[in-house]
Scaffold this motif. Sequence first.
Motif, short mmCIF file in Angstrom:
data_model
loop_
_atom_site.label_atom_id
_atom_site.label_comp_id
_atom_site.label_asym_id
_atom_site.label_seq_id
_atom_site.Cartn_x
_atom_site.Cartn_y
_atom_site.Cartn_z
N GLU A 58 0.82 -1.20 0.00
CA GLU A 58 0.00 0.00 0.00
C GLU A 58 0.86 1.26 0.00
OE1 GLU A 58 -3.77 -1.86 2.51
OE2 GLU A 58 -2.38 -0.50 3.49
N MET A 59 2.04 1.19 0.57
CA MET A 59 2.95 2.33 0.62
C MET A 59 3.79 2.43 -0.65
SD MET A 59 2.52 3.82 3.55
CE MET A 59 3.96 4.83 3.59
N GLY A 60 3.82 1.36 -1.44
CA GLY A 60 4.70 1.34 -2.60
C GLY A 60 6.15 1.04 -2.23
N TRP A 61 6.35 0.42 -1.08
CA TRP A 61 7.68 0.09 -0.59
C TRP A 61 8.00 -1.36 -0.89
CZ3 TRP A 61 7.77 2.33 5.07
CH2 TRP A 61 7.71 3.72 5.01
N GLU A 62 9.29 -1.67 -0.95
CA GLU A 62 9.75 -3.05 -1.08
C GLU A 62 10.66 -3.37 0.08
OE1 GLU A 62 11.39 -4.46 -4.70
OE2 GLU A 62 10.03 -3.28 -5.92
N LEU A 63 10.58 -4.58 0.55
CA LEU A 63 11.48 -5.02 1.62
C LEU A 63 12.86 -5.30 1.03
CD1 LEU A 63 9.22 -7.43 3.69
CD2 LEU A 63 10.33 -5.37 4.51
N ARG A 64 13.89 -4.90 1.75
CA ARG A 64 15.25 -5.15 1.30
C ARG A 64 15.64 -6.61 1.49
NH1 ARG A 64 18.44 -2.89 4.84
NH2 ARG A 64 20.28 -3.20 3.57
N LEU A 65 14.94 -7.31 2.37
CA LEU A 65 15.22 -8.72 2.64
C LEU A 65 13.92 -9.46 2.86
CD1 LEU A 65 14.96 -9.21 6.06
CD2 LEU A 65 16.72 -7.48 5.84
#
Length: 165
Positions: free
Chosen positions: A128-135
């Motif tokens: 929903e935030m448009g973020w991706e997890l780095r791991l």
Amino acid sequence: MRTLVLNAGYEPLAIVSFRRALVLVMNKKASVVECVDDDPVWAASGSYDRPAVIVLSRYVRMPRARYAPVTRRGVLRRDGSRCGYCGKSASTIDHVLPRSRGGKNSWENLVACCLRCNNVKSDRTPQEMGWELRLTPAPPRGRGWTVRGAERSDPSWEPYLATAA
């Protein structure tokens, strides 16, 4: 002062006080692998080397189903105290799927997070935030995680904890 106890096969088993380790050595149930230099234990009958790492003389069977409990300190340690979203220094943890939406306290749902990202994300998912997890969050592996107290390890223990991973 704590002592790392190794099984007869040199797998880490536990961390005990140096007094307990010394009793195991004196009763011939273990032998000293490494000792602390310049810090002997004084007794009425003389002085003894202070053990840093001991190995048991007999093999102790351990159950395979040992797992690391989910803790704030454990999540921060697993992620290297780096934010799972921006990579900055992390001081908090965040539920990827918020608890209000059914997210659980599990290794797969928790990541280390900086205070800023935690506040901005609030009660939303990374999608929903448009973020991706780095791991990808996953349970930690290795004996260093199942031995209680290994996160506060002595530098001389590193070779023994690293071979078990």
